[in-house]
Scaffold this active site. Structure first.
Site, PDB file in Angstrom:
ATOM      1  N   ASP A 213      -6.249  -0.350  -7.006  1.00  0.00           N
ATOM      2  CA  ASP A 213      -5.590   0.239  -8.175  1.00  0.00           C
ATOM      3  C   ASP A 213      -4.078   0.091  -8.036  1.00  0.00           C
ATOM      4  O   ASP A 213      -3.550  -0.032  -6.928  1.00  0.00           O
ATOM      5  CB  ASP A 213      -5.981   1.711  -8.348  1.00  0.00           C
TER       6      ASP A 213
ATOM      7  N   GLU B  63      -6.051   5.231  -4.818  1.00  0.00           N
ATOM      8  CA  GLU B  63      -5.057   5.594  -3.807  1.00  0.00           C
ATOM      9  C   GLU B  63      -3.741   6.012  -4.428  1.00  0.00           C
ATOM     10  O   GLU B  63      -3.050   6.908  -3.917  1.00  0.00           O
ATOM     11  CB  GLU B  63      -4.837   4.404  -2.865  1.00  0.00           C
TER      12      GLU B  63
END
Length: 381
Positions: free
Chosen positions: A89, A150
């Site tokens: 991400d 994250e």
């Protein structure tokens, strides 16, 4: 197994760069689960083509999926091995490619998420690819875990990360290298907070004085929060949402704040300060909730022994790596705090992460990939 085999692997800068560009071209902002899953499709397929056994782990909390890739090994799956821990991400919303197109300018390559951390993730996969092509066996089995969240503190994946780390002997995290090219052997503790101010609505044109603005309250709180910053513990407000109509005094305003400290006790004191915040007026209320937290990770003997091996390999390749504890959390906070020897910052060199100038240093691709390959062939030998 010696690291010497990794020194002769035929890594090619242009080939790696082209593959990395294709990853960066797949925009994958954390809050767009479908976009993250498209990136997981790409990476999962590459790992499957290399012979890994792929598990697609469904997302939760409205976030994307994860990919776990286990490579077959003579010792079997029960042997504690090496976990390569990375996230796919990014902080860049869909459409960032229009403002930050993938391009090469001299020694640099630009693109959204190309440094944090698709670059490091890609070279880790490339290291495995080259080892397999050369039929170089690794002493320990390798697992790659690619996560989806994250950048927002890993709220949906911490349990998965810790479960995998508990099965590992070592954890390698290919987050970006430090500005000096060094690696990370510890990270500061981080806590996130969600704030909501509730005021009193009124018509901003004809009854302004009857209202109590929630936006004004959050603005006051933002100044107070950031003024709490000391050398031991920092505070910042990064997100504010409030109001629906410009001609209405806002009833609600929400904010997100972040606190970071080098020591857990300093963070705990900071958390107490945040949870102790009160509204500045009787006509406005304030609610503060603690969000996701990353524990402090301090280097121990196992971490430093891992660093020493990495530095020895880097020196053999032709460069040196310093080490440091670092701010800016990563999933290494979790594994390091568990006591599993963890080495972070193994990814590519670059700068301007999280901005429209994010880039990598192209010359770092091969040396950093070779460093990861060297660790894979050395650890457990």
């Amino acid at each position: 197994m010696s690291h010497a085999a990794a020194l002769t692997l035929p890594f090619d800068t242009d080939t790696i760069l082209e593959g990395l560009k294709s990853w960066a071209a797949c925009e994958s902002p954390t809050f767009d689960a479908a976009a993250v899953n498209r990136m997981m499709d790409i990476a999962g397929r590459e790992l499957a083509l290399l012979g890994a056994n792929i598990d697609r782990i469904p997302g939760r909390l409205g976030l994307g999926d994860c990919v776990r890739a286990r490579f077959p090994h003579p010792s079997g799956e029960t042997t504690a091995g090496i976990l390569i821990l990375a996230h796919l991400d990014t902080v860049h919303p869909i459409g960032t490619l229009e403002k930050l197109p993938i391009r090469v300018e001299g020694p640099l390559c630009y693109g959204p998420g190309i440094c944090d951390m698709k670059g490091g993730t890609y070279i880790a996969v490339e290291a495995i690819r080259q080892l397999l092509r050369a039929k170089v066996a690794t002493p320990l089995p390798i697992t790659v875990l690619l996560t989806c969240d994250e950048e927002i503190g890993s709220p949906s994946t911490r349990d998965l990360i810790e479960a995998e780390a508990a099965r590992a002997r070592y954890v390698l995290v290919p987050e970006p290298a430090r500005p000096d090219g060094g690696v990370v052997t510890g990270r500061y503790a981080i806590a996130r907070f969600n704030l909501r101010a509730t005021g009193k609505p009124s018509h901003a044109g004809s009854r302004l004085g009857e209202g109590r603005s929630a936006i004004r309250e959050i603005c006051r709180q933002t100044l107070a929060i950031e003024e709490m910053t000391t050398e031991d513990c920092t505070f910042s407000v990064g997100v504010i949402h409030g109001g629906q109509w410009v001609n209405c005094v806002a009833t609600h305003c929400d904010a997100e704040a972040l606190s970071m400290a080098k020591r857990q006790e300093d963070l705990d004191a900071g958390v107490a300060k945040m949870l102790g915040l009160r509204a500045t007026g009787n006509d406005v209320s304030l609610e503060v909730k603690r969000g996701v937290t990353r524990p402090v990770w301090e280097p121990d003997a196992g971490v430093m022994a891992l660093y020493d091996k990495a530095r020895y390999i880097a020196n053999a390749i032709g460069f040196d790596i310093a080490h440091q504890s670092s701010g800016g959390g990563s999933d290494g906070n979790f594994t390091g705090a568990m006591g599993v020897p963890t080495l972070d910052g193994l990814g590519v060199s670059g700068a301007k992460m999280h901005t429209l100038e994010e880039h990598i240093e192209i010359a770092s691709l091969v040396p950093r990939a070779r460093l990861i390959a060297g660790l894979l062939t050395t650890l457990g030998a």
